[in-house]
Scaffold this active site. Structure first.
Site, PDB file in Angstrom:
ATOM      1  N   PHE A 241      44.388  40.853  38.423  1.00 37.63           N
ATOM      2  CA  PHE A 241      43.015  40.480  38.748  1.00 37.63           C
ATOM      3  C   PHE A 241      42.087  41.462  38.050  1.00 37.63           C
ATOM      4  CE2 PHE A 241      38.992  40.504  40.949  1.00 37.63           C
ATOM      5  CZ  PHE A 241      38.715  39.154  41.026  1.00 37.63           C
TER       6      PHE A 241
ATOM      7  N   ASP B  87      42.936  49.430  34.052  1.00 38.71           N
ATOM      8  CA  ASP B  87      41.862  48.904  34.892  1.00 38.71           C
ATOM      9  C   ASP B  87      41.887  49.652  36.215  1.00 38.71           C
ATOM     10  OD1 ASP B  87      40.206  47.540  36.635  1.00 38.71           O
ATOM     11  OD2 ASP B  87      40.747  45.561  35.885  1.00 38.71           O
TER      12      ASP B  87
ATOM     13  N   LYS C 225      33.030  49.429  41.014  1.00 39.53           N
ATOM     14  CA  LYS C 225      33.035  49.447  42.478  1.00 39.53           C
ATOM     15  C   LYS C 225      32.475  50.748  43.034  1.00 39.53           C
ATOM     16  CE  LYS C 225      36.576  45.897  43.128  1.00 39.53           C
ATOM     17  NZ  LYS C 225      35.660  44.835  43.548  1.00 39.53           N
TER      18      LYS C 225
END
Length: 408
Positions: free
Chosen positions: A149, A234, A263
């Site tokens: 993801f 990532d 984030k």
């Protein structure tokens, strides 16, 4: 048409009805309407208090409204919030320097969302492959892992195997090769002379907090070096102290060429992401080739600098490591007693509910009734990620609630 003001709505049900009527149904939220938050807790519109065990998918590593982050935002709001990159401003260079120093990298490309950071990594890796490695134009490939993801843009879902994310959004972007996550042999066999980069999550979050086998990233680093390809990590969800280190890849004692961050970088206040890494790789970009109106804006950079100051103390890495050990010890005791498997690192865990128990959604709803907010990923997996400011007493309260729910 009826117009509602905040003080005319009496219940959570009315707010939910408004969302259902006017907001696109691209999420399936729990029936909780948050009105206030502080630290590890949120309060709904009817005054019920909940322990946050999700942390905005790790965007709230430092809890809700951390006073140092709020102070930095308020100070910058009184000065300047946006210039665009048409001009310099007094926060950008400092933010980039401080982020590079914290992560041990050489150059920073600030963006807004995590998906933008990944899109930037794809573009930079391809440009580097054509200009530096010598891959024929239009032939560059990026190797990715199944069950990944990385976001939901059209290009990113092109290399997802999640049909919910992909169905009816084609045609898709070519140039990606997918292999099984954690399978070193498959990764080695997929890398060719056309490989620009290998893009991997150090821990797969959306897949259920999947930790790869020992040595997997050392193998990935070696394969990339042998093929003259880039390794991209990532770290949007796994980075910035979530696993007990600044970067989750630090556990593997491996360095990537590029890292995507996001984030928690914005402190739960502003969207802020970045692509960081080798200067000679990010240096392939030239003016006009890539950019963002809001990327690297003064307000986001000021908040990001405050985040970096918090991380610079080491406190949050230590809290995640120590409380994470307690988290995993307690969850491990539930294996065979409502849980089938527990995975993760630091204050981050994916737990599979045992067959015959509640679904992930049912467990999430049961936790909410007990004053704990968590969310399922896939049918029978809960993803647990409390803010790093949580204390052990509150952590145990949430774990007690999980034990009650999965044993039903």
């Amino acid at each position: 048409m009826t117009t509602f003001a905040r003080d005319t709505i009496a219940s959570a049900a009315e707010f939910i009805a408004l969302d259902d009527r006017w907001s696109t149904h691209n999420y399936h939220p729990l029936p909780v309407v948050v009105a206030e938050a502080e630290g590890a807790f949120v309060t709904d519109v009817e005054g019920k208090r909940y322990l946050d065990f999700l942390s905005g998918y790790s965007a709230l590593n430092f809890g809700h409204r951390h006073p140092e982050l709020i102070a930095a935002a308020q100070e910058q709001l009184g000065r300047v919030t946006l210039t665009s990159r048409a001009f310099h401003h007094d926060q950008l260079g400092l933010f980039c320097q401080e982020l590079a120093e914290l992560t041990g990298t050489e150059m920073v490309l600030p963006m807004n969302s995590g998906a933008e950071a990944v899109e930037s990594a794809v573009k930079v890796a391809r440009k580097w492959a054509y200009q530096v490695k010598g891959v024929p134009d239009g032939m560059a490939e990026i190797v990715v892992a199944g069950s990944n993801f990385h976001g939901r843009t059209t290009t990113i879902v092109s290399f997802s195997n999640d049909e919910t994310a992909r169905a009816d959004f084609g045609p898709f972007t070519p140039g990606f090769v997918t292999v099984k996550y954690g399978d070193s042999d498959a990764l080695r066999d997929a890398i060719t002379e056309r490989t620009a980069a290998v893009l991997l999550e150090p821990i797969q979050g959306e897949a259920g907090v999947i930790v790869p086998p020992d040595g997997y990233f050392a193998d990935a680093r070696r394969f990339c070096d042998e093929a003259g390809a880039l390794l991209i990590a990532d770290e949007i969800q796994s980075g910035l102290a979530r696993t007990g280190t600044v970067l989750a890849l630090d556990h593997e004692r491996v360095r990537a060429d590029l890292y995507t961050l996001g984030k928690a970088l914005g402190g739960g206040i502003m969207p802020l992401s970045a692509l960081v890494g080798r200067g000679d790789v990010l240096g392939v970009l030239r003016p006009g080739e890539h950019g963002s109106t809001f990327g690297g804006n003064p307000l986001a950079c000021a908040i990001g600098r405050a985040v970096l100051r918090l991380l610079g103390t080491g406190e949050f890495q230590q809290r995640s490591a120590a409380l994470g050990a307690h988290l995993h010890d307690r969850l491990g005791e539930l294996v065979g007693h409502g849980l089938a498997e527990v995975r993760g690192r630091g204050l981050w865990a994916g737990v599979d509910i045992a067959p015959g128990g509640p679904t992930g959604r049912q467990a999430s709803e049961g936790l909410a009734r007990r004053g704990v907010l968590c969310k399922e990923t896939h049918d029978n997996t809960l993803r647990i990620a409390p803010p790093l400011v949580i204390d052990q007493e509150d952590l145990d309260r949430g774990l007690d609630a999980i034990a009650e729910v999965v044993r039903l």
